[in-house]
Write a protein that holds these residues in place. Sequence first.
Motif, PDB file in Angstrom:
ATOM      1  N   UNK A 191       0.838  -1.203   0.000  1.00 22.89           N
ATOM      2  CA  UNK A 191       0.000   0.000   0.000  1.00 22.89           C
ATOM      3  C   UNK A 191       0.868   1.246   0.000  1.00 22.89           C
ATOM      4  N   UNK A 192       0.659   2.132  -0.965  1.00 23.05           N
ATOM      5  CA  UNK A 192       1.343   3.420  -0.999  1.00 23.05           C
ATOM      6  C   UNK A 192       2.855   3.228  -0.902  1.00 23.05           C
ATOM      7  N   UNK A 193       3.491   3.739   0.153  1.00 18.48           N
ATOM      8  CA  UNK A 193       4.923   3.572   0.328  1.00 18.48           C
ATOM      9  C   UNK A 193       5.303   2.097   0.408  1.00 18.48           C
ATOM     10  N   UNK A 194       4.423   1.288   0.996  1.00 14.43           N
ATOM     11  CA  UNK A 194       4.663  -0.149   1.033  1.00 14.43           C
ATOM     12  C   UNK A 194       4.692  -0.756  -0.353  1.00 14.43           C
ATOM     13  N   UNK A 195       3.959  -0.148  -1.307  1.00 19.29           N
ATOM     14  CA  UNK A 195       4.005  -0.602  -2.691  1.00 19.29           C
ATOM     15  C   UNK A 195       5.364  -0.369  -3.315  1.00 19.29           C
ATOM     16  N   UNK A 196       5.962   0.780  -3.013  1.00 14.87           N
ATOM     17  CA  UNK A 196       7.305   1.067  -3.526  1.00 14.87           C
ATOM     18  C   UNK A 196       8.312   0.057  -2.984  1.00 14.87           C
ATOM     19  N   UNK A 228       2.744 -13.715  -6.077  1.00 11.69           N
ATOM     20  CA  UNK A 228       1.948 -12.668  -6.721  1.00 11.69           C
ATOM     21  C   UNK A 228       2.182 -11.342  -6.008  1.00 11.69           C
ATOM     22  N   UNK A 229       2.220 -10.269  -6.778  1.00 11.87           N
ATOM     23  CA  UNK A 229       2.416  -8.927  -6.251  1.00 11.87           C
ATOM     24  C   UNK A 229       1.157  -8.109  -6.508  1.00 11.87           C
ATOM     25  N   UNK A 230       0.613  -7.519  -5.445  1.00 13.12           N
ATOM     26  CA  UNK A 230      -0.583  -6.686  -5.547  1.00 13.12           C
ATOM     27  C   UNK A 230      -0.232  -5.294  -5.040  1.00 13.12           C
ATOM     28  N   UNK A 231      -0.503  -4.273  -5.857  1.00 11.63           N
ATOM     29  CA  UNK A 231      -0.198  -2.893  -5.487  1.00 11.63           C
ATOM     30  C   UNK A 231      -1.487  -2.118  -5.260  1.00 11.63           C
ATOM     31  N   UNK A 232      -1.531  -1.387  -4.157  1.00 13.98           N
ATOM     32  CA  UNK A 232      -2.706  -0.594  -3.789  1.00 13.98           C
ATOM     33  C   UNK A 232      -2.275   0.867  -3.667  1.00 13.98           C
ATOM     34  N   UNK A 233      -2.701   1.702  -4.633  1.00 13.17           N
ATOM     35  CA  UNK A 233      -2.290   3.117  -4.619  1.00 13.17           C
ATOM     36  C   UNK A 233      -0.789   3.246  -4.380  1.00 13.17           C
ATOM     37  N   UNK A 234      -0.031   2.494  -5.156  1.00 11.10           N
ATOM     38  CA  UNK A 234       1.397   2.346  -4.896  1.00 11.10           C
ATOM     39  C   UNK A 234       2.198   3.606  -5.165  1.00 11.10           C
ATOM     40  N   UNK A 235       3.206   3.812  -4.323  1.00 13.75           N
ATOM     41  CA  UNK A 235       4.229   4.794  -4.610  1.00 13.75           C
ATOM     42  C   UNK A 235       5.262   4.192  -5.548  1.00 13.75           C
ATOM     43  N   UNK A 236       6.198   5.004  -5.992  1.00 14.68           N
ATOM     44  CA  UNK A 236       7.287   4.514  -6.814  1.00 14.68           C
ATOM     45  C   UNK A 236       6.949   4.329  -8.276  1.00 14.68           C
ATOM     46  N   UNK A 237       5.803   4.834  -8.725  1.00 15.70           N
ATOM     47  CA  UNK A 237       5.413   4.670 -10.115  1.00 15.70           C
ATOM     48  C   UNK A 237       5.585   5.957 -10.917  1.00 15.70           C
ATOM     49  N   UNK A 238       6.245   6.947 -10.324  1.00 20.53           N
ATOM     50  CA  UNK A 238       6.569   8.166 -11.055  1.00 20.53           C
ATOM     51  C   UNK A 238       5.633   9.330 -10.845  1.00 20.53           C
ATOM     52  N   UNK A 239       4.488   9.084 -10.216  1.00 14.77           N
ATOM     53  CA  UNK A 239       3.533  10.185 -10.005  1.00 14.77           C
ATOM     54  C   UNK A 239       4.026  11.104  -8.902  1.00 14.77           C
ATOM     55  N   UNK A 240       3.912  12.397  -9.118  1.00 12.24           N
ATOM     56  CA  UNK A 240       4.305  13.381  -8.111  1.00 12.24           C
ATOM     57  C   UNK A 240       3.118  13.655  -7.199  1.00 12.24           C
TER      58      UNK A 240
END
Length: 217
Positions: A111-116, A131-143
Amino acid sequence: MLKQDVRQALIDNMGIPIIQTRTMAGAVNTAYLSAGAGSSVICLHGGGAGAVTWYPAIGPLAQHFRVIAPDIVGYGESDKPDASYDKAYFASWLKQFIDAIGVVKTHIIGLSQGGAIALQFTLDYPEMVDKLVLVNSGGLGAKPPFMSIAGMAWLNTFPSSFANRFYSRYILFKPENRDPNHGRYSIEVLKSKGGKRLSHKAEALQCRPFRKRRYAA
């Protein structure tokens, strides 16, 4: 209410038996919650608070999986060392944590920072991830929006219920649905010894590009 009281209130709110324990992930004394049985799912929370962030999800997930939710190093009841707190550091800590609890391969939800953190770990140790599940993940380039950054800076510098309510308006879809004890616990974690060490690094962790592990030829 004391920090442990609000944390326990969130755990009680999960509605199922929760095991609370600790393990040494390398040199980091790491607290974690676990419930259920079957294939393992490791839940990595976002910035702030700790494993109790998953209070709405652990119960439903535990009906089908062994759910393991650690307080990520620097958060919750885990150690908060003076460290780099970059993606490589978190991925190394997660590897040591998974080894310590005896899991060979696992599903990961970030989740978020945990996604990064989950993304970096998967790049570094793909053989350990099913399996990897991302929830509103950080680290994807969005500011992140300016107001969320301002709210985060305010909350991390001067933790208070007012700052927490302001910040929540910009990071939660429906802030009114949040258990008030989660906000209270987040504030108490920030006020604890070492609780602010991550505050000035959280945005960088979410936005910096990923580093893929290089293997010797």
